[in-house]
Scaffold this motif. Structure first.
Motif, PDB file in Angstrom:
ATOM      1  N   ALA A 113      26.872  55.124 -51.250  1.00 14.18           N
ATOM      2  CA  ALA A 113      27.587  54.469 -52.350  1.00 14.18           C
ATOM      3  C   ALA A 113      27.920  55.477 -53.456  1.00 14.18           C
ATOM      4  O   ALA A 113      28.991  55.417 -54.069  1.00 14.18           O
ATOM      5  CB  ALA A 113      26.770  53.317 -52.914  1.00 14.18           C
ATOM      6  N   MET A 114      27.024  56.414 -53.695  1.00 17.29           N
ATOM      7  CA  MET A 114      27.274  57.436 -54.711  1.00 17.29           C
ATOM      8  C   MET A 114      28.430  58.350 -54.287  1.00 17.29           C
ATOM      9  O   MET A 114      29.288  58.690 -55.102  1.00 17.29           O
ATOM     10  CB  MET A 114      26.014  58.268 -54.938  1.00 17.29           C
ATOM     11  N   LEU A 115      28.483  58.712 -53.010  1.00 14.96           N
ATOM     12  CA  LEU A 115      29.548  59.577 -52.517  1.00 14.96           C
ATOM     13  C   LEU A 115      30.913  58.888 -52.616  1.00 14.96           C
ATOM     14  O   LEU A 115      31.906  59.495 -53.033  1.00 14.96           O
ATOM     15  CB  LEU A 115      29.268  59.980 -51.069  1.00 14.96           C
ATOM     16  N   VAL A 116      30.963  57.632 -52.244  1.00 11.39           N
ATOM     17  CA  VAL A 116      32.212  56.876 -52.319  1.00 11.39           C
ATOM     18  C   VAL A 116      32.675  56.760 -53.765  1.00 11.39           C
ATOM     19  O   VAL A 116      33.862  56.921 -54.070  1.00 11.39           O
ATOM     20  CB  VAL A 116      32.038  55.477 -51.680  1.00 11.39           C
ATOM     21  N   THR A 117      31.746  56.514 -54.670  1.00  9.60           N
ATOM     22  CA  THR A 117      32.085  56.408 -56.089  1.00  9.60           C
ATOM     23  C   THR A 117      32.584  57.736 -56.631  1.00  9.60           C
ATOM     24  O   THR A 117      33.530  57.773 -57.418  1.00  9.60           O
ATOM     25  CB  THR A 117      30.863  55.926 -56.899  1.00  9.60           C
ATOM     26  N   MET A 118      31.960  58.831 -56.200  1.00 14.05           N
ATOM     27  CA  MET A 118      32.411  60.152 -56.639  1.00 14.05           C
ATOM     28  C   MET A 118      33.865  60.392 -56.245  1.00 14.05           C
ATOM     29  O   MET A 118      34.667  60.866 -57.066  1.00 14.05           O
ATOM     30  CB  MET A 118      31.535  61.250 -56.030  1.00 14.05           C
ATOM     31  N   LEU A 119      34.215  60.061 -55.024  1.00 12.05           N
ATOM     32  CA  LEU A 119      35.599  60.267 -54.589  1.00 12.05           C
ATOM     33  C   LEU A 119      36.564  59.309 -55.290  1.00 12.05           C
ATOM     34  O   LEU A 119      37.675  59.688 -55.624  1.00 12.05           O
ATOM     35  CB  LEU A 119      35.715  60.090 -53.080  1.00 12.05           C
ATOM     36  N   ALA A 120      36.138  58.081 -55.503  1.00 13.83           N
ATOM     37  CA  ALA A 120      37.014  57.106 -56.161  1.00 13.83           C
ATOM     38  C   ALA A 120      37.315  57.517 -57.598  1.00 13.83           C
ATOM     39  O   ALA A 120      38.407  57.248 -58.109  1.00 13.83           O
ATOM     40  CB  ALA A 120      36.363  55.725 -56.133  1.00 13.83           C
ATOM     41  N   ASP A 121      36.371  58.188 -58.248  1.00 12.42           N
ATOM     42  CA  ASP A 121      36.543  58.583 -59.641  1.00 12.42           C
ATOM     43  C   ASP A 121      37.134  59.981 -59.810  1.00 12.42           C
ATOM     44  O   ASP A 121      37.368  60.413 -60.929  1.00 12.42           O
ATOM     45  CB  ASP A 121      35.201  58.519 -60.376  1.00 12.42           C
ATOM     46  N   ALA A 122      37.377  60.682 -58.717  1.00 11.77           N
ATOM     47  CA  ALA A 122      37.919  62.043 -58.802  1.00 11.77           C
ATOM     48  C   ALA A 122      39.357  61.998 -59.303  1.00 11.77           C
ATOM     49  O   ALA A 122      40.118  61.093 -58.968  1.00 11.77           O
ATOM     50  CB  ALA A 122      37.860  62.704 -57.432  1.00 11.77           C
ATOM     51  N   PRO A 123      39.735  62.970 -60.123  1.00 12.92           N
ATOM     52  CA  PRO A 123      41.130  63.008 -60.585  1.00 12.92           C
ATOM     53  C   PRO A 123      42.079  63.236 -59.412  1.00 12.92           C
ATOM     54  O   PRO A 123      41.743  63.925 -58.458  1.00 12.92           O
ATOM     55  CB  PRO A 123      41.171  64.214 -61.533  1.00 12.92           C
ATOM     56  N   ARG A 124      43.249  62.645 -59.488  1.00 12.07           N
ATOM     57  CA  ARG A 124      44.242  62.796 -58.431  1.00 12.07           C
ATOM     58  C   ARG A 124      45.622  62.500 -58.993  1.00 12.07           C
ATOM     59  O   ARG A 124      45.760  61.898 -60.053  1.00 12.07           O
ATOM     60  CB  ARG A 124      43.942  61.863 -57.266  1.00 12.07           C
ATOM     61  N   TYR A 125      46.634  62.947 -58.283  1.00 16.42           N
ATOM     62  CA  TYR A 125      48.011  62.691 -58.671  1.00 16.42           C
ATOM     63  C   TYR A 125      48.461  61.370 -58.071  1.00 16.42           C
ATOM     64  O   TYR A 125      48.196  61.078 -56.921  1.00 16.42           O
ATOM     65  CB  TYR A 125      48.929  63.804 -58.165  1.00 16.42           C
ATOM     66  N   ILE A 126      49.171  60.596 -58.874  1.00 15.99           N
ATOM     67  CA  ILE A 126      49.720  59.320 -58.420  1.00 15.99           C
ATOM     68  C   ILE A 126      51.228  59.391 -58.618  1.00 15.99           C
ATOM     69  O   ILE A 126      51.700  59.713 -59.710  1.00 15.99           O
ATOM     70  CB  ILE A 126      49.121  58.133 -59.202  1.00 15.99           C
ATOM     71  N   SER A 127      51.961  59.118 -57.574  1.00 12.81           N
ATOM     72  CA  SER A 127      53.420  59.178 -57.641  1.00 12.81           C
ATOM     73  C   SER A 127      53.957  58.055 -58.515  1.00 12.81           C
ATOM     74  O   SER A 127      53.449  56.935 -58.485  1.00 12.81           O
ATOM     75  CB  SER A 127      54.032  59.053 -56.253  1.00 12.81           C
ATOM     76  N   LYS A 128      54.999  58.388 -59.257  1.00 10.36           N
ATOM     77  CA  LYS A 128      55.676  57.379 -60.053  1.00 10.36           C
ATOM     78  C   LYS A 128      56.481  56.496 -59.107  1.00 10.36           C
ATOM     79  O   LYS A 128      57.151  57.004 -58.203  1.00 10.36           O
ATOM     80  CB  LYS A 128      56.611  58.066 -61.054  1.00 10.36           C
ATOM     81  N   PRO A 129      56.423  55.180 -59.274  1.00  7.24           N
ATOM     82  CA  PRO A 129      57.188  54.306 -58.374  1.00  7.24           C
ATOM     83  C   PRO A 129      58.692  54.582 -58.501  1.00  7.24           C
ATOM     84  O   PRO A 129      59.192  54.836 -59.594  1.00  7.24           O
ATOM     85  CB  PRO A 129      56.854  52.897 -58.840  1.00  7.24           C
ATOM     86  N   LYS A 130      59.377  54.578 -57.370  1.00  8.98           N
ATOM     87  CA  LYS A 130      60.827  54.800 -57.393  1.00  8.98           C
ATOM     88  C   LYS A 130      61.519  53.585 -57.966  1.00  8.98           C
ATOM     89  O   LYS A 130      61.106  52.454 -57.743  1.00  8.98           O
ATOM     90  CB  LYS A 130      61.330  55.067 -55.980  1.00  8.98           C
TER      91      LYS A 130
END
Length: 70
Positions: A31-48
């Motif tokens: 559960a800690m590993l999944v939370t770490m990845l879910a909270d990691a910064p990432r790029y999100i594409s702007k909707p077209k």
């Protein structure tokens, strides 16, 4: 970007980002590993933006008013 497809992808990503060994990661709660990845910064594409076909003056003015509001 597409996320991990298995637990091994999750472990690889955390090892790559943190430098931790696989043995160390395997000792952590899942559960800690999944939370770490879910909270990691990432790029999100702007909707077209959706194309609009205008067939009347009412639609034209409606579209123009929506653009003014945004």
């Amino acid at each position: 970007m597409e996320g991990s497809h298995s637990h091994f992808g999750l472990i690889y990503q955390i090892a790559k980002d943190t430098g931790w060994s696989v043995e160390y990661i395997m000792g952590l709660p899942y559960a800690m590993l999944v939370t770490m990845l879910a909270d990691a910064p990432r790029y999100i594409s702007k909707p077209k933006q959706k194309a609009v076909r205008i067939t009347s003056l009412d639609q034209l003015f409606g579209v123009m008013n929506k653009e003014k509001e945004s």
